[in-house]
Design an enzyme around this catalytic site. Structure first.
Site, PDB file in Angstrom:
ATOM      1  N   ARG A 138       2.072  -4.687  11.749  1.00 20.69           N
ATOM      2  CA  ARG A 138       1.131  -3.892  12.538  1.00 20.69           C
ATOM      3  C   ARG A 138       0.899  -4.494  13.921  1.00 20.69           C
ATOM      4  O   ARG A 138       0.908  -3.789  14.938  1.00 20.69           O
ATOM      5  CB  ARG A 138      -0.199  -3.788  11.786  1.00 20.69           C
ATOM      6  CG  ARG A 138      -1.259  -2.946  12.467  1.00 20.69           C
ATOM      7  CD  ARG A 138      -2.620  -3.157  11.821  1.00 20.69           C
ATOM      8  NE  ARG A 138      -2.589  -2.954  10.378  1.00 20.69           N
ATOM      9  CZ  ARG A 138      -3.605  -3.226   9.567  1.00 20.69           C
ATOM     10  NH1 ARG A 138      -4.728  -3.723  10.066  1.00 20.69           N
ATOM     11  NH2 ARG A 138      -3.507  -3.019   8.267  1.00 20.69           N
ATOM     12  N   ARG A 158       0.847  -1.193   0.000  1.00 21.31           N
ATOM     13  CA  ARG A 158       0.000   0.000   0.000  1.00 21.31           C
ATOM     14  C   ARG A 158       0.883   1.245   0.000  1.00 21.31           C
ATOM     15  O   ARG A 158       1.857   1.316   0.747  1.00 21.31           O
ATOM     16  CB  ARG A 158      -0.934   0.020   1.216  1.00 21.31           C
ATOM     17  CG  ARG A 158      -1.941  -1.121   1.197  1.00 21.31           C
ATOM     18  CD  ARG A 158      -2.908  -1.065   2.353  1.00 21.31           C
ATOM     19  NE  ARG A 158      -3.750  -2.261   2.381  1.00 21.31           N
ATOM     20  CZ  ARG A 158      -4.633  -2.548   3.329  1.00 21.31           C
ATOM     21  NH1 ARG A 158      -4.786  -1.709   4.343  1.00 21.31           N
ATOM     22  NH2 ARG A 158      -5.345  -3.647   3.277  1.00 21.31           N
ATOM     23  N   ARG A 171       2.522   1.963   9.561  1.00 13.60           N
ATOM     24  CA  ARG A 171       2.216   2.461   8.213  1.00 13.60           C
ATOM     25  C   ARG A 171       3.349   2.211   7.217  1.00 13.60           C
ATOM     26  O   ARG A 171       3.797   3.128   6.520  1.00 13.60           O
ATOM     27  CB  ARG A 171       1.873   3.959   8.255  1.00 13.60           C
ATOM     28  CG  ARG A 171       0.597   4.259   9.007  1.00 13.60           C
ATOM     29  CD  ARG A 171       0.204   5.730   8.889  1.00 13.60           C
ATOM     30  NE  ARG A 171      -0.981   6.032   9.649  1.00 13.60           N
ATOM     31  CZ  ARG A 171      -2.232   5.850   9.239  1.00 13.60           C
ATOM     32  NH1 ARG A 171      -2.448   5.349   8.040  1.00 13.60           N
ATOM     33  NH2 ARG A 171      -3.257   6.148  10.004  1.00 13.60           N
ATOM     34  N   SER A 211     -10.028  -5.447  10.733  1.00 12.73           N
ATOM     35  CA  SER A 211     -11.204  -4.767  10.182  1.00 12.73           C
ATOM     36  C   SER A 211     -12.117  -5.829   9.586  1.00 12.73           C
ATOM     37  O   SER A 211     -11.718  -6.571   8.687  1.00 12.73           O
ATOM     38  CB  SER A 211     -10.793  -3.746   9.121  1.00 12.73           C
ATOM     39  OG  SER A 211     -11.901  -2.969   8.729  1.00 12.73           O
ATOM     40  N   GLU A 261      -5.778   0.129  15.424  1.00 16.46           N
ATOM     41  CA  GLU A 261      -6.440  -0.926  14.655  1.00 16.46           C
ATOM     42  C   GLU A 261      -5.507  -2.098  14.335  1.00 16.46           C
ATOM     43  O   GLU A 261      -4.384  -1.915  13.887  1.00 16.46           O
ATOM     44  CB  GLU A 261      -6.973  -0.349  13.342  1.00 16.46           C
ATOM     45  CG  GLU A 261      -7.693  -1.374  12.476  1.00 16.46           C
ATOM     46  CD  GLU A 261      -7.892  -0.910  11.053  1.00 16.46           C
ATOM     47  OE1 GLU A 261      -7.842  -1.763  10.151  1.00 16.46           O
ATOM     48  OE2 GLU A 261      -8.083   0.308  10.837  1.00 16.46           O
TER      49      GLU A 261
END
Length: 427
Positions: free
Chosen positions: A391, A260, A275, A352, A349
């Site tokens: 993450r 990403r 990130r 999801s 987070e």
């Protein structure tokens, strides 16, 4: 994508959904319905002209020499009119398709309504926030202390927002994925390792396009894209098929590297393992019958599995009910799970969990034949993170740290790390 017939018959309800999701400036229903009416008329008219032209063409052979010039002239005139109508139809169809591709899914009536993340609702908090008798380190300090990374060196090689972890931390990353894959297989999921390369069409099918082009890596020389989640691949794996209902539900545990651009992350926390552009992810993906009770049942199942993962990792977490303005175009209902990060004094987070209903299936033309009524219907699809690293490493090593910089390993994870109870330089 929604059914245009549904949109026309439920205009007020769809408008309400657009309002809740903040799409009123993006989608104009009157324009969409007007385009559909225009397309319908043009299709009817062009089909009539084509049929008349064919009749004239067929009549030329049997016509007399005196009649033929008039017939040929009339056929040519019809051909010109038909060409003009077909060009107009093509232009109108493109406008219509562009709007329909941007049409979001309608949110569940049970979703909290809000404009952005400020409208999200905490459903529950689970686990005790760790209390330290010493000054805790953040994950970057723990990595430096234990020689677990090459963050500065890898930035010279691969640029910013990349990571290279090593020794115990690299093995911890793999251990997390193996634990989750074993858990998902025990729940009946098919474990599948998929590519991170995709053609453009699946990105429309999944819902990345046309919404998030700036977040996707594109390789023009090969005309392919790098995937941001195994969901992208799994959603199109059986595109254009009509599945036997006996196969449903189909449960995939997809494992892949993910990419990403994080183009919108400017000004946000990008320190260390937060990130990054490339990461590893195990994804839960479900294909089930077109029944809202069935898909909502699976939604709760996926959520429960994610909570099991965080509980196995012994991480304190909270579950959020995501509001209409924060859930994104494809979502009917969404829950997020956030684990506690001590250095930031907040939850972040990790998972999801989304019910997409038939929105993706309409874009990929994925259907099944209902045994009860024999009708072909679009399936429902759902997705949820199994585990995403690095993450998940951030809250893990920070929550389980000791004063000497070592990190405790929870019991459920120990078999995947050779039985170790701790990792670190001082162990």
């Amino acid at each position: 994508m929604l059914d245009i017939k549904y949109i026309i018959e439920n205009k007020e309800l769809v408008q309400e959904g657009l309002n809740k999701k903040g799409y009123t400036k993006i989608i104009n229903l009157d324009d969409l319905i007007s385009l559909h009416s225009s397309i319908t008329k043009l299709k009817t008219s062009s089909q009539a002209k084509a049929e008349e032209k064919n009749k004239l063409s067929n009549s030329i052979k049997s016509a007399s020499a005196e009649e033929r010039p008039a017939i040929i002239a009339k056929s040519k005139e019809l051909g010109e009119a038909l060409k003009q109508e077909l060009e107009e139809l093509d232009a109108e169809q493109k406008k219509f398709d562009e709007i329909m591709l941007r049409m979001p899914n309608m949110p569940s009536p049970d979703c909290p309504v809000g404009p952005d993340e400020s409208g999200n609702v905490v459903i529950r908090k689970v686990g005790e926030i760790p209390q330290f008798s010493f000054k805790p380190r953040d994950h970057v300090e723990l990595m430096e202390l234990n020689d677990w990374g090459e963050m500065e060196r890898i930035a010279k090689v691969s640029g910013s927002r990349t990571y290279a972890i090593k020794n115990d931390l690299a093995q911890l990353e793999l251990a997390m994925h193996m634990m989750v894959l074993d858990k998902l297989r025990a729940h009946g999921f098919t474990v599948i390792a998929v590519p991170s390369i995709s053609k453009e069409k699946p990105l429309y099918g999944q819902g990345y396009l046309p919404f998030s082009r700036d977040e996707i890596y594109y390789m023009p020389a090969d005309d392919v894209y790098l995937s941001g989640t195994a969901e992208l691949i799994l959603n199109s794996l059986r595109a254009d098929e009509i599945i036997n209902e006996a196969e449903l539900p189909i449960l995939y545990a997809g494992f892949s590297p993910c990419f990403r651009r994080e183009a919108g992350a400017a000004g946000k926390d990008t320190r260390g393992l937060v990130r990054v552009h490339q990461f590893m992810k195990t994804e839960q993906f479900v294909i089930c019958k077109n029944d809202i009770n069935e898909s909502e049942k699976w939604h709760q199942t996926l959520l429960k599995i994610s909570e099991e993962v965080l509980q196995d990792l012994e991480l304190p977490y909270q579950v959020l009910d995501i509001c209409t303005g924060d859930m994104g175009a494809p979502k009917y209902r969404q829950y997020d799970l956030e684990a506690w990060v001590p250095s930031q004094n907040c939850y972040r987070e990790t998972h999801s969990c989304s019910n997409i209903t038939e929105w993706q299936a309409r874009r990929t033309n994925l259907r099944y034949r209902d045994n009860a009524d024999g009708k072909v219907k679009y399936v429902h699809t759902l997705n949820n993170t199994g585990i995403a690293t690095p993450r998940a490493l951030v809250p893990f090593i920070e929550c389980h740290q000791n004063e000497d910089g070592s990190v405790n390993i929870p019991q459920k994870l120990r078999p995947y790390l050779g039985g170790k109870t701790k990792i670190g330089k001082n162990v």
